[in-house]
Design an enzyme around this catalytic site. Sequence first.
Site, PDB file in Angstrom:
ATOM      1  N   GLY A  39       1.589  -7.597  -1.160  1.00 43.92           N
ATOM      2  CA  GLY A  39       2.548  -7.013  -2.105  1.00 43.92           C
ATOM      3  C   GLY A  39       2.082  -5.695  -2.686  1.00 43.92           C
ATOM      4  O   GLY A  39       2.866  -4.970  -3.305  1.00 43.92           O
ATOM      5  N   HIS A 441      33.432  -1.060 -24.002  1.00 40.70           N
ATOM      6  CA  HIS A 441      32.965  -0.991 -25.385  1.00 40.70           C
ATOM      7  C   HIS A 441      32.458  -2.359 -25.830  1.00 40.70           C
ATOM      8  O   HIS A 441      33.075  -3.356 -25.495  1.00 40.70           O
ATOM      9  CB  HIS A 441      34.124  -0.559 -26.291  1.00 40.70           C
TER      10      HIS A 441
HETATM   11  C1  LIG Z   1       0.469   0.789 -13.750  1.00 42.07           C
HETATM   12  C2  LIG Z   1       1.534   1.153 -12.761  1.00 42.07           C
HETATM   13  C3  LIG Z   1       2.851   0.908 -13.064  1.00 42.07           C
HETATM   14  C4  LIG Z   1       3.857   1.261 -12.173  1.00 42.07           C
HETATM   15  N1  LIG Z   1       5.154   1.022 -12.505  1.00 42.07           N
HETATM   16  C5  LIG Z   1       6.134   1.385 -11.657  1.00 42.07           C
HETATM   17  C6  LIG Z   1       7.492   1.129 -11.963  1.00 42.07           C
HETATM   18  O1  LIG Z   1       7.815   0.603 -13.025  1.00 42.07           O
HETATM   19  N2  LIG Z   1       8.437   1.467 -11.068  1.00 42.07           N
HETATM   20  C7  LIG Z   1       8.115   2.062  -9.871  1.00 42.07           C
HETATM   21  O2  LIG Z   1       9.010   2.352  -9.083  1.00 42.07           O
HETATM   22  N3  LIG Z   1       6.833   2.301  -9.540  1.00 42.07           N
HETATM   23  C8  LIG Z   1       5.842   1.984 -10.404  1.00 42.07           C
HETATM   24  N4  LIG Z   1       4.537   2.205 -10.063  1.00 42.07           N
HETATM   25  C9  LIG Z   1       4.248   2.829  -8.760  1.00 42.07           C
HETATM   26  C10 LIG Z   1       4.344   1.786  -7.632  1.00 42.07           C
HETATM   27  O3  LIG Z   1       3.524   0.684  -7.919  1.00 42.07           O
HETATM   28  C11 LIG Z   1       3.918   2.421  -6.321  1.00 42.07           C
HETATM   29  O4  LIG Z   1       4.662   3.610  -6.150  1.00 42.07           O
HETATM   30  C12 LIG Z   1       4.212   1.494  -5.170  1.00 42.07           C
HETATM   31  O5  LIG Z   1       3.519   0.286  -5.283  1.00 42.07           O
HETATM   32  C13 LIG Z   1       3.827   2.207  -3.878  1.00 42.07           C
HETATM   33  O6  LIG Z   1       3.928   1.339  -2.847  1.00 42.07           O
HETATM   34  P1  LIG Z   1       3.343   1.641  -1.423  1.00 42.07           P
HETATM   35  O7  LIG Z   1       4.295   0.977  -0.522  1.00 42.07           O
HETATM   36  O8  LIG Z   1       3.108   3.074  -1.203  1.00 42.07           O
HETATM   37  O9  LIG Z   1       1.897   0.967  -1.383  1.00 42.07           O
HETATM   38  P2  LIG Z   1       1.095  -0.035  -2.299  1.00 42.07           P
HETATM   39  O10 LIG Z   1       2.001  -0.887  -3.107  1.00 42.07           O
HETATM   40  O11 LIG Z   1       0.061   0.724  -3.016  1.00 42.07           O
HETATM   41  O12 LIG Z   1       0.419  -0.992  -1.218  1.00 42.07           O
HETATM   42  C14 LIG Z   1      -0.481  -0.531  -0.245  1.00 42.07           C
HETATM   43  C15 LIG Z   1      -1.199  -1.714   0.366  1.00 42.07           C
HETATM   44  O13 LIG Z   1      -1.970  -1.266   1.456  1.00 42.07           O
HETATM   45  C16 LIG Z   1      -3.210  -1.975   1.453  1.00 42.07           C
HETATM   46  N5  LIG Z   1      -4.189  -1.158   2.205  1.00 42.07           N
HETATM   47  C17 LIG Z   1      -4.670   0.061   1.868  1.00 42.07           C
HETATM   48  N6  LIG Z   1      -5.497   0.523   2.798  1.00 42.07           N
HETATM   49  C18 LIG Z   1      -5.561  -0.430   3.768  1.00 42.07           C
HETATM   50  C19 LIG Z   1      -6.275  -0.542   4.984  1.00 42.07           C
HETATM   51  N7  LIG Z   1      -7.036   0.442   5.447  1.00 42.07           N
HETATM   52  N8  LIG Z   1      -6.120  -1.665   5.712  1.00 42.07           N
HETATM   53  C20 LIG Z   1      -5.311  -2.660   5.275  1.00 42.07           C
HETATM   54  N9  LIG Z   1      -4.604  -2.616   4.140  1.00 42.07           N
HETATM   55  C21 LIG Z   1      -4.732  -1.500   3.390  1.00 42.07           C
HETATM   56  C22 LIG Z   1      -3.522  -2.103  -0.027  1.00 42.07           C
HETATM   57  O14 LIG Z   1      -4.443  -3.154  -0.241  1.00 42.07           O
HETATM   58  C23 LIG Z   1      -2.154  -2.387  -0.602  1.00 42.07           C
HETATM   59  O15 LIG Z   1      -1.898  -3.769  -0.639  1.00 42.07           O
HETATM   60  C24 LIG Z   1       3.510   1.864 -10.933  1.00 42.07           C
HETATM   61  C25 LIG Z   1       2.178   2.083 -10.602  1.00 42.07           C
HETATM   62  C26 LIG Z   1       1.194   1.749 -11.504  1.00 42.07           C
HETATM   63  C27 LIG Z   1      -0.228   2.002 -11.143  1.00 42.07           C
END
Ligand SMILES: Cc1cc2nc3c(=O)[nH]c(=O)nc-3n(C[C@H](O)[C@H](O)[C@H](O)COP(=O)(O)OP(=O)(O)OC[C@H]3O[C@@H](n4cnc5c(N)ncnc54)[C@H](O)[C@@H]3O)c2cc1C
Length: 459
Positions: A39, A441
């Site tokens: 996730g 409203h």
């Molecule tokens: C505190 C906080 C609050 C946030 N709140 C919001 C919000 O309210 N609304 C919103 O839209 N966004 C929010 N975000 C941003 C959002 O969480 C991210 O934009 C989103 O999770 C990005 O998703 P992603 O698909 O790029 O990858 P991620 O969710 O970062 O997942 C990447 C996955 O890849 C895995 N991985 C990495 N490298 C490797 C590798 N070499 N081999 C195997 N697996 C690997 C990681 O372990 C991870 O599980 C928030 C972020 C933070 C930090």
Amino acid sequence: MATTYDAIIVGTGQAGPSLAARLAGAGMKTAIVERKRFGGTCVNNGCIPTKTLVASARAAHIARRGGEYGVRIDGAIAVDMKKIKERKDAVVRSSNEGVEKWLKGTENLTVYEGHARFQDAHQLRVGNELLEADKIFINVGGRASTPPLRGLDQVSYLNNSTMMDVDFLPEHLIVVGGSYVGLEFAQMYRRFGGEVTIVEMGPRLIQSEDEDVSEAIRTILENEGIKIRLSAECIALEKRGDKVAVGVDCTSGDKIVVGSHVLLAVGRVPNTADLGLENAGIAMDQRGYIQVDDQLRTNVPGIYALGDCNGRGAFTHTSYNDYEIVAANLLDGDQRRVSDRITAYNLYIDPPLGRAGMTETEARKSGRKALIAKRPMTRVGRAVEKAETEGFMKVLVDAGTKEILGASLLGIECDEVIHSILDVMYAKAPYTVIQRAMHIHPTVSELIPTMLGELKPLE
Ligand SMILES: Cc1cc2nc3c(=O)[nH]c(=O)nc-3n(C[C@H](O)[C@H](O)[C@H](O)COP(=O)(O)OP(=O)(O)OC[C@H]3O[C@@H](n4cnc5c(N)ncnc54)[C@H](O)[C@@H]3O)c2cc1C
């Protein structure tokens, strides 16, 4: 010997799992690799846990304000941090386990748990396994950046991931970074009952927003007792017994703030350094973001990058939209593009900021003739009824085409209200479509047509 797949996905963030399920469902032999928790950021230490904590913080805040609504609570309002964390953990667990179960139960899809690293353009090593595919989709996300602040190696500090383990109330939390992540944590920990200071290097909070938005947010936070130190250009940390002293070097006020805990919330970096991208010849920019075109293709044929790691978005919805774009192009013959999407996001302080399209500053810079309307939340009946009148709503319209250019809605329910503006922007319809719509409203949304009837030239 490598195991051959039609497609391999690296990372189970916000794009990977849905893409894996779509590709596997389309009959492709697919693999997905995750090195940590199913996730990714949003589920485990981003959106879901923080918004769960924000909800607990709001409950405490409203309970404290009970008297204003004629609700008497006999005795002090106590916040049980262990219970709050347990509640957050339960919500996260359900989501995290849901993703894992879904992936592991999907036909045609093999799940690998381990760190994936490119051997060459079509082979990935995961522990002892070698996997290969013509199509590889990178969805590795990002993590909190750790800037080289003076004294950082002398003290212990928290980031958005380690904050997830906090089950106690920091006596005085110093939040370094006055942007989206920092502000949400700052307000929630203040509402849990701790002292909170935000230390921001820039001259105002969230500098990508308009000045009036930054200023209103500052007022909201200061009214709750959060201390804010701006223009802290030379932040330095130092251990003081069991406390941490943060040198804020501000132009006025104390030069040092002493707190019990420090949270670093100063931006994110992509998880691309340990991916072996150089072995595959995949191009990155100077900050480590994978370079992609409008359909999320990297410079290497068959390799795509989705989500935060491509630098084209920093949100769950942009990552999920990346999945939709890739799936549409590969499986549906529908040439969707990144450039089709409109900037949209929320800041989940309370009241929230809902944002779509251009800011006023960007509209001015664009040089076009624009119209503007602004309404304080004190003139929104629904906000008055709820006694939550902080903030304002602001909308910008192109004077020629009459299309909405953007909106900044800071106020109660504005995280939802923003979508009525966003949808009309996607429809490329003139603002008069909403202006003439009969809204219900009493709601915050009912004032959007009224506000659009009050547009004036942007001077
Ligand atoms: C505190 C906080 C609050 C946030 N709140 C919001 C919000 O309210 N609304 C919103 O839209 N966004 C929010 N975000 C941003 C959002 O969480 C991210 O934009 C989103 O999770 C990005 O998703 P992603 O698909 O790029 O990858 P991620 O969710 O970062 O997942 C990447 C996955 O890849 C895995 N991985 C990495 N490298 C490797 C590798 N070499 N081999 C195997 N697996 C690997 C990681 O372990 C991870 O599980 C928030 C972020 C933070 C930090």
